[in-house]
Each structure stands twice: as structure tokens, then as C-alpha cells.
Design an enzyme around this catalytic site. Structure first.
Site, PDB file in Angstrom:
ATOM      1  N   SER A  18     -25.497 -32.993 -43.353  1.00 18.03           N
ATOM      2  CA  SER A  18     -24.257 -33.626 -42.900  1.00 18.03           C
ATOM      3  C   SER A  18     -24.136 -33.517 -41.374  1.00 18.03           C
ATOM      4  O   SER A  18     -23.917 -34.515 -40.674  1.00 18.03           O
ATOM      5  CB  SER A  18     -23.070 -32.918 -43.594  1.00 18.03           C
ATOM      6  OG  SER A  18     -21.865 -33.194 -42.958  1.00 18.03           O
TER       7      SER A  18
ATOM      8  N   LYS B  74     -25.206 -36.731 -38.190  1.00 13.43           N
ATOM      9  CA  LYS B  74     -24.319 -37.221 -37.129  1.00 13.43           C
ATOM     10  C   LYS B  74     -24.921 -36.949 -35.750  1.00 13.43           C
ATOM     11  O   LYS B  74     -24.831 -37.766 -34.839  1.00 13.43           O
ATOM     12  CB  LYS B  74     -22.939 -36.567 -37.267  1.00 13.43           C
ATOM     13  CG  LYS B  74     -22.183 -37.080 -38.491  1.00 13.43           C
ATOM     14  CD  LYS B  74     -20.922 -36.319 -38.779  1.00 13.43           C
ATOM     15  CE  LYS B  74     -21.176 -34.973 -39.390  1.00 13.43           C
ATOM     16  NZ  LYS B  74     -20.114 -34.367 -40.157  1.00 13.43           N
TER      17      LYS B  74
ATOM     18  N   HIS C 282     -22.981 -28.660 -30.845  1.00 14.06           N
ATOM     19  CA  HIS C 282     -22.150 -28.764 -32.043  1.00 14.06           C
ATOM     20  C   HIS C 282     -21.839 -27.373 -32.564  1.00 14.06           C
ATOM     21  O   HIS C 282     -22.718 -26.517 -32.629  1.00 14.06           O
ATOM     22  CB  HIS C 282     -22.888 -29.569 -33.124  1.00 14.06           C
ATOM     23  CG  HIS C 282     -22.069 -29.782 -34.353  1.00 14.06           C
ATOM     24  ND1 HIS C 282     -21.137 -30.792 -34.457  1.00 14.06           N
ATOM     25  CD2 HIS C 282     -22.000 -29.093 -35.516  1.00 14.06           C
ATOM     26  CE1 HIS C 282     -20.556 -30.724 -35.638  1.00 14.06           C
ATOM     27  NE2 HIS C 282     -21.062 -29.686 -36.304  1.00 14.06           N
TER      28      HIS C 282
HETATM   29  N1  URA Z   1     -19.286 -29.775 -40.786  1.00 18.66           N
HETATM   30  C1  URA Z   1     -19.848 -30.962 -41.139  1.00 18.66           C
HETATM   31  O1  URA Z   1     -19.899 -31.905 -40.354  1.00 18.66           O
HETATM   32  N2  URA Z   1     -20.345 -31.083 -42.392  1.00 18.66           N
HETATM   33  C2  URA Z   1     -20.313 -30.070 -43.300  1.00 18.66           C
HETATM   34  O2  URA Z   1     -20.793 -30.247 -44.393  1.00 18.66           O
HETATM   35  C3  URA Z   1     -19.715 -28.839 -42.907  1.00 18.66           C
HETATM   36  C4  URA Z   1     -19.222 -28.725 -41.634  1.00 18.66           C
END
Ligand code: URA
Length: 443
Positions: free
Chosen positions: A183, A187, A82
């Protein structure tokens, strides 16, 4: 439990328990807690921060708010990657097939553009026929078959994050390290891979421009991963200028193809080699960094990574002849050279301004559901350290021919460049590696 009391507790700088955090997130997702109370909580977190344990609890509560992707039907250890978001960041397009060709297994869910930064899903959709929305069964089948698949993140993956992000976006609470870390990691954890390699950007084009903030973010995400039983490695890498030369969608796919053919820009090749090595190490394909680097270099030179991209495109419904005939990618109506008014050595290229200029030109969306014109973008001709004379092309705009967009995009773009009369070295790309064992700063 009382929402008012929990907001007050965080406002006063106290720690919330796992149950309290779970209560807030669950209450918000199920509609029992209104936006204004969650927004007040987010602002309290923005000012008061969270300890590592609270960050893990917040991440787990968001990861558990929707579907957990079950990758157990895929044989072997899966590795995800990521990036916190950059300009010209087409790394996944190169890295995913390359790591698969090198013995890794990449089952990756990926996103669309966010702010001034591009999204891998939008780039993939510029490949004719490429399907980013697949059923979980099809996703698993493709990964078992060719060891790589790239699909769009589904709405049922960490829905709490989606709802919270929408509030943060309009309440000045995006740039909070605990909130960014939870955040991203919610994911990644819900997406199921055992190993995760993070590319945390620093510099003007990044969500965390300062090195110290990027380091803090990297450490927080590594701790969250560790707390959740995953192996996480984070590289802190420079976004002082766009990555490579291409900024846009189809134009970045073309640069990714060139890179897999062994003709990539030096900075992109360096980044892919470093991240790819960590992905092979995290997956247990090799145990030695040097060996990992040479496998990656070999598979860039012998086209094995490119062949795997062909397999990936075919498996996901796309037309892989695009690899040999890149003019099958969406083409712009017009190409316009943007010329320098100054002379000297390029000393800075503000990646944020270049990203915004590309958006003004039409490479992004103005509203969240707008269709994107994949043909639009900016191809840089000069990067930091290059010598420039007045009249030299700094870039070529890939435009839809709409004059009303070209001038404001050009003004923004030219402001991104700074010059020096003395020779300038290209900036450092890899700043540090963060693992559960600590921080290794690069010279
Ligand atoms: N990317 C994300 O998925 N969340 C954030 O808060 C910032 C960048």
C-alpha cells in the site's frame, strides 16, 4: 484465469505469479471482480503472507492502476520521505523545507489523517491560504523554482490502493505486512521520486507496534523499492510516546515553525537530523553522514530551513507572515490545563491513547468528508522521564469549548500516563537503519 482458483491457491499458501496478481488487481479496479472475492484474497494474504517477489508484483500492479507522476521535468535527483504514521508526527513540515535548503529536491505528495494518526495535508491546511491541491504543472514549476512542494495525493494516484484500503479497513486486514508495504510503496513509486526515505514507526502509537514487525515491514519496503529500481532507506523509530509536545494540526504547525527557528523539542530535532541526513545521502548531495548531519544542523541554526518554509507557503498561496505571527494560525476557544492525580517520574505515555484523546476532543474527523477544526489539539507538558507532583499540568487541551468532549478526552488522556517512583530515562528514538545492504541496529 479463474478468481476462485487464485483465492484457493493463496489460501493454501502457494505463491501467485505476476500475471495472476495483475489479473486480480486489474479485475478489481475495473469492476470485473467483486469486493467479496478481493476481500477473501486479502484475508488469505493476511494469513499466508507473500514472498518478496509477490510483494513487488502486488505493489507494481497497484502503482500501475492509475497515473504515474512524471517528475522528469524537474532537474536533479528527487527524494521523497514517508512515515508509516504516528502521533504528533510533524516531521515533514520541518524536513521538506530543511532538506530543500540543504541542497535536496523534495517533490512530495502527502495524505490526510489515518486512524489515530494525523496527516500532513490537514496540518498544512491550517496555514491561512495554503493550497494543497495544485495541478501537476504548477507542482513541477514550484519544485524547479524552490526545490520543494507539498501537495495532496490525488485520487488518480494508485486508485487500487485506495479501494483495497477501504476494504481492509472494514475486514480486519489492515495489519498485514505485505499489504501495508505494498500500500505505502505503490503510492511512493507512482509519485515518481528516485530516492525514498522511510520512517517506520514502532511502539504503541504505530501501525506495527512490535519492533520485529516494524523491522519486517522496513525490510519488505526496501526490497520492493530495490525491485522497482529505486533507492530506499528505512529508519525504524520509536512511537512509544508522541513526537515532540504538540498533537493536533495548527498546534503542530507552530511546533514545526519553532523547530525551524532552532527551538525544537530534542526528539523531533534528532529525528529530523537523522532522516534529513539520509535524504541528502540518498539524493547524492553529500556522500558522508557526518557532513550531512552538520549541514542539517547548520540550516536549523541559521534559519535557512525557515526561510525555505516561507518560500513554500508563498508559492502555494499561503500567508507566510504566520511564521512571525503564529497567532494567525487557527486559535482554540479555550485552553484547559489537565492536571496529574499521581506523582513520580513519567515512565510511559501511550501514544495511541493520546492520539485517540485528541480525536475525542475534536482534532480529527468522525466521517471521511467532515471538515476538520484545525485549532484543536493537545500540548503535552510532561514527557517520559519528567518528574511530576500531584496537581502539576500534564498537558493543555486546546478545545472548542464543548464540555461534552472534554471529560471523555481527559479520562482517555490520563489513562495514557504511567509513573514510577524511580528516575526514568527517555526512550530510544532511532532503533535501526535498513538498506539494501542489511540492518544496522543503533545502540
Ligand atoms: N499507511 C498506508 O498508506 N497504508 C497502510 O496500509 C498503512 C499505513
Amino acid at each position: 484465469m479463474n478468481v476462485y482458483e487464485l483465492i484457493k491457491k493463496k489460501r493454501d499458501g502457494l505463491e501467485l505469479s505476476q500475471m495472476e496478481i495483475g489479473f486480480l488487481i486489474d479485475g478489481f479496479v475495473t469492476g470485473r471482480i467483486p469486493d467479496y472475492q478481493i476481500t477473501a484474497f486479502l484475508m488469505a494474504v493476511y494469513f499466508r503472507g507473500m514472498c518478496a517477489r509477490e510483494c513487488v508484483d502486488l505493489t507494481m500492479a497497484m502503482a500501475n492502476s492509475g497515473d504515474q507522476v512524471d517528475l522528469s521535468a524537474i532537474r536533479g535527483s528527487k527524494v521523497d520521505k514517508h512515515s508509516t504514521g504516528g502521533v504528533g508526527d510533524k516531521t515533514t513540515l520541518v524536513l521538506a523545507p530543511l532538506v530543500a535548503a540543504s541542497g535536496g529536491i523534495v517533490a512530495k505528495m502527502t495524505g490526510r489523517e489515518l486512524g489515530h494518526t494525523g496527516g500532513t495535508v490537514d496540518k498544512l491546511e491550517s496555514i491561512p491560504g495554503f493550497q494543497v491541491e495544485l495541478s501537476q504543472d504548477k507542482f513541477v514549476e514550484i519544485v524547479n523554482d524552490i526545490h520543494v512542494s507539498l501537495i495532496a495525493q490525488t485520487a488518480s494516484l494508485a486508485p487500487a490502493d485506495k479501494q483495497i484500503y477501504a476494504l481492509r479497513n472494514v475486514t480486519a486486514t489492515v495489519d498485514s505486512i505485505p499489504l501495508i508495504a505494498s500500500s505505502i510503496m505503490s503510492k511512493k513509486l507512482a509519485a515518481g521520486s528516485e530516492g525514498i526515505v522511510l520512517d517506520v514507526k514502532t511502539g504503541r502509537g504505530a501501525f506495527t507496534p512490535s519492533y520485529q514487525d516494524a523491522l519486517e515491514l522496513a525490510k519488505t519496503m526496501v526490497k520492493i523499492g530495490d525491485g522497482a529500481g529505486r533507492t530506499v532507506v528505512a529508519l525504524i523509530t520509536g512511537m512509544e510516546q508522541p513526537l515532540g509536545y504538540a498533537v493536533g494540526n495548527a498546534i503542530e504547525v507552530k511546533e514545526a515553525i519553532d523547530t525551524l527557528r532552532g527551538n525544537g523539542p530534542a526528539d523531533l530535532v534528532e529525528l529530523v537530523t537523522e532522516l534529513g541526513s539520509d535524504m541528502l545521502l540518498v539524493s547524492g548531495v553529500v556522500s558522508d553522514r557526518e557532513q550531512a548531519g552538520s549541514i542539517i544542523a547548520q540550516n536549523l541554526a541559521n534559519d535557512k530551513g525557515l526561510d525555505r518554509l516561507a518560500d513554500l507557503i508563498t508559492a502555494q498561496g499561503g500567508d507566510s507572515t504566520v511564521l512571525d505571527q503564529t497567532d494567525l494560525l487557527p486559535q482554540p476557544a479555550q485552553k484547559i490545563a489537565i492536571r496529574s492525580r499521581a506523582s513520580g517520574y513519567v515512565s510511559a505515555i501511550d501514544a495511541l491513547e493520546v492520539g485517540l484523546a485528541a480525536k475525542v476532543l475534536g482534532a480529527g474527523r468522525k466521517t471521511k468528508d467532515e471538515a476538520i477544526d484545525h485549532s484543536i489539539g493537545i500540548y503535552l507538558k510532561k514527557k517520559i522521564g519528567d518528574k511530576v507532583a500531584p496537581g502539576d499540568a500534564l498537558a493543555v487541551f486546546y478545545s472548542d469549548g464543548d464540555e461534552a468532549k472534554i471529560e471523555p478526552a481527559q479520562n482517555k488522556f490520563l489513562k495514557a500516563y504511567a509513573f514510577d517512583s524511580n528516575k526514568v530515562d527517555p526512550p530510544k528514538l532511532i532503533h535501526a537503519r535498513v538498506t539494501r545492504d542489511g540492518v544496522e541496529e543503533m545502540n
